[in-house]
Design a protein around this motif. Structure first.
Motif, PDB file in Angstrom:
ATOM      1  N   GLN A 135       0.858  -1.175   0.000  1.00  0.00           N
ATOM      2  CA  GLN A 135       0.000   0.000   0.000  1.00  0.00           C
ATOM      3  C   GLN A 135       0.901   1.234   0.000  1.00  0.00           C
ATOM      4  N   LEU A 136       0.675   2.097  -0.949  1.00  0.00           N
ATOM      5  CA  LEU A 136       1.470   3.319  -1.023  1.00  0.00           C
ATOM      6  C   LEU A 136       0.850   4.360  -0.102  1.00  0.00           C
ATOM      7  N   THR A 137       1.576   4.689   0.941  1.00  0.00           N
ATOM      8  CA  THR A 137       1.096   5.693   1.884  1.00  0.00           C
ATOM      9  C   THR A 137       1.590   7.071   1.446  1.00  0.00           C
ATOM     10  N   GLU A 138       0.969   8.089   1.980  1.00  0.00           N
ATOM     11  CA  GLU A 138       1.364   9.455   1.643  1.00  0.00           C
ATOM     12  C   GLU A 138       2.803   9.734   2.072  1.00  0.00           C
ATOM     13  N   THR A 139       3.186   9.218   3.221  1.00  0.00           N
ATOM     14  CA  THR A 139       4.546   9.420   3.718  1.00  0.00           C
ATOM     15  C   THR A 139       5.564   8.787   2.779  1.00  0.00           C
ATOM     16  N   PHE A 140       5.291   7.564   2.335  1.00  0.00           N
ATOM     17  CA  PHE A 140       6.200   6.867   1.432  1.00  0.00           C
ATOM     18  C   PHE A 140       6.341   7.612   0.111  1.00  0.00           C
ATOM     19  N   VAL A 141       5.223   8.010  -0.463  1.00  0.00           N
ATOM     20  CA  VAL A 141       5.261   8.690  -1.768  1.00  0.00           C
ATOM     21  C   VAL A 141       5.983  10.026  -1.667  1.00  0.00           C
ATOM     22  N   SER A 142       5.743  10.786  -0.600  1.00  0.00           N
ATOM     23  CA  SER A 142       6.425  12.081  -0.470  1.00  0.00           C
ATOM     24  C   SER A 142       7.929  11.892  -0.292  1.00  0.00           C
ATOM     25  N   ARG A 143       8.349  10.883   0.482  1.00  0.00           N
ATOM     26  CA  ARG A 143       9.783  10.620   0.641  1.00  0.00           C
ATOM     27  C   ARG A 143      10.405  10.151  -0.663  1.00  0.00           C
ATOM     28  N   LEU A 144       9.696   9.306  -1.385  1.00  0.00           N
ATOM     29  CA  LEU A 144      10.200   8.810  -2.663  1.00  0.00           C
ATOM     30  C   LEU A 144      10.352   9.957  -3.655  1.00  0.00           C
ATOM     31  N   MET A 145       9.370  10.830  -3.706  1.00  0.00           N
ATOM     32  CA  MET A 145       9.415  11.942  -4.654  1.00  0.00           C
ATOM     33  C   MET A 145      10.537  12.919  -4.316  1.00  0.00           C
ATOM     34  N   THR A 146      10.669  13.286  -3.065  1.00  0.00           N
ATOM     35  CA  THR A 146      11.711  14.245  -2.711  1.00  0.00           C
ATOM     36  C   THR A 146      13.094  13.624  -2.817  1.00  0.00           C
ATOM     37  N   GLY A 147      13.201  12.330  -2.586  1.00  0.00           N
ATOM     38  CA  GLY A 147      14.503  11.672  -2.640  1.00  0.00           C
ATOM     39  C   GLY A 147      15.015  11.415  -4.045  1.00  0.00           C
ATOM     40  N   THR A 148      14.102  11.229  -5.007  1.00  0.00           N
ATOM     41  CA  THR A 148      14.553  10.884  -6.370  1.00  0.00           C
ATOM     42  C   THR A 148      14.310  11.994  -7.374  1.00  0.00           C
ATOM     43  N   ALA A 161      18.429  24.454  -6.121  1.00  0.00           N
ATOM     44  CA  ALA A 161      18.471  25.208  -4.865  1.00  0.00           C
ATOM     45  C   ALA A 161      18.294  24.281  -3.673  1.00  0.00           C
ATOM     46  N   SER A 162      17.383  23.325  -3.793  1.00  0.00           N
ATOM     47  CA  SER A 162      17.151  22.392  -2.697  1.00  0.00           C
ATOM     48  C   SER A 162      18.371  21.517  -2.436  1.00  0.00           C
ATOM     49  N   ILE A 163      18.977  21.006  -3.499  1.00  0.00           N
ATOM     50  CA  ILE A 163      20.178  20.181  -3.360  1.00  0.00           C
ATOM     51  C   ILE A 163      21.300  21.004  -2.739  1.00  0.00           C
ATOM     52  N   SER A 164      21.442  22.245  -3.193  1.00  0.00           N
ATOM     53  CA  SER A 164      22.491  23.116  -2.652  1.00  0.00           C
ATOM     54  C   SER A 164      22.275  23.409  -1.177  1.00  0.00           C
ATOM     55  N   ARG A 165      21.025  23.711  -0.804  1.00  0.00           N
ATOM     56  CA  ARG A 165      20.726  23.985   0.606  1.00  0.00           C
ATOM     57  C   ARG A 165      21.022  22.771   1.480  1.00  0.00           C
ATOM     58  N   ASP A 166      20.627  21.590   1.001  1.00  0.00           N
ATOM     59  CA  ASP A 166      20.899  20.371   1.775  1.00  0.00           C
ATOM     60  C   ASP A 166      22.395  20.155   1.930  1.00  0.00           C
ATOM     61  N   TYR A 167      23.140  20.393   0.866  1.00  0.00           N
ATOM     62  CA  TYR A 167      24.586  20.198   0.907  1.00  0.00           C
ATOM     63  C   TYR A 167      25.249  21.192   1.856  1.00  0.00           C
ATOM     64  N   GLU A 215      30.207  11.329  -1.771  1.00  0.00           N
ATOM     65  CA  GLU A 215      30.529  10.653  -3.014  1.00  0.00           C
ATOM     66  C   GLU A 215      29.829  11.377  -4.156  1.00  0.00           C
ATOM     67  N   ASN A 216      30.498  11.470  -5.282  1.00  0.00           N
ATOM     68  CA  ASN A 216      29.922  12.051  -6.495  1.00  0.00           C
ATOM     69  C   ASN A 216      29.347  13.446  -6.261  1.00  0.00           C
ATOM     70  N   VAL A 217      30.085  14.290  -5.595  1.00  0.00           N
ATOM     71  CA  VAL A 217      29.641  15.656  -5.339  1.00  0.00           C
ATOM     72  C   VAL A 217      30.349  16.583  -6.314  1.00  0.00           C
ATOM     73  N   ASP A 218      29.556  17.321  -7.076  1.00  0.00           N
ATOM     74  CA  ASP A 218      30.111  18.315  -7.980  1.00  0.00           C
ATOM     75  C   ASP A 218      30.189  19.618  -7.188  1.00  0.00           C
ATOM     76  N   ALA A 219      31.302  19.808  -6.512  1.00  0.00           N
ATOM     77  CA  ALA A 219      31.450  20.940  -5.607  1.00  0.00           C
ATOM     78  C   ALA A 219      31.320  22.268  -6.335  1.00  0.00           C
ATOM     79  N   ARG A 220      31.843  22.346  -7.534  1.00  0.00           N
ATOM     80  CA  ARG A 220      31.775  23.591  -8.308  1.00  0.00           C
ATOM     81  C   ARG A 220      30.320  23.962  -8.593  1.00  0.00           C
ATOM     82  N   PHE A 221      29.522  22.966  -9.006  1.00  0.00           N
ATOM     83  CA  PHE A 221      28.104  23.202  -9.271  1.00  0.00           C
ATOM     84  C   PHE A 221      27.389  23.684  -8.013  1.00  0.00           C
ATOM     85  N   VAL A 222      27.647  23.038  -6.894  1.00  0.00           N
ATOM     86  CA  VAL A 222      26.990  23.399  -5.643  1.00  0.00           C
ATOM     87  C   VAL A 222      27.383  24.810  -5.225  1.00  0.00           C
TER      88      VAL A 222
END
Length: 126
Positions: A46-59, A71-77, A102-109
């Motif tokens: 069963q796809l719960t709202e919590t699962f779908v929101s985590r999946l969407m924000t994570g991928t 901007a979101s990736i940069s803020r998290d970094y 791992e695999n961080v493009d520091a210049r981009f961030v």
């Protein structure tokens, strides 16, 4: 976990809160994509709202080439770097902040964080 689900259904017992979310997280990480989708179609997962929101924000943020996701990736970094810096100040050690990344493009961030800062300060337009 599937056996637990079947046992609780057979005995008509309630499942603990968050069980379906945890079950879906394990399934998406462990099962092949087509098997995961079949389990959803047949009602095992069963796809719960919590699962779908985590999946969407994570991928989606990492796949979506848009200023909002950048901007979101940069803020998290930057948040991660600042937390490590504060933690290192407390313990009086100064390891390399890129050591565990791992695999961080520091210049981009750096460029994205700088651009977002300039936009928020009003020096540059979106």
């Amino acid at each position: 976990m599937f056996r637990i689900l079947e046992s609780t259904r057979g005995l008509c017992l309630p499942l603990p809160p968050g069980y379906h979310t945890l079950f879906a997280v394990f399934a998406v990480r462990c099962l092949p994509h087509h098997t995961f989708l079949q389990y959803i179609d047949h009602g095992f997962l069963q796809l719960t709202e919590t699962f779908v929101s985590r999946l969407m924000t994570g991928t989606i943020y990492h796949m979506w080439d848009h200023p909002v996701s950048s901007a979101s990736i940069s803020r998290d970094y930057v948040k991660t770097l600042l937390e490590k810096h504060i933690k290192n100040k407390v313990t009086q050690t100064t390891p390399n902040p890129f050591e565990e990344q791992e695999n961080v493009d520091a210049r981009f961030v750096e460029e994205t964080a700088l651009k977002q800062t300039l936009i928020q300060l009003g020096f540059e337009k979106k």
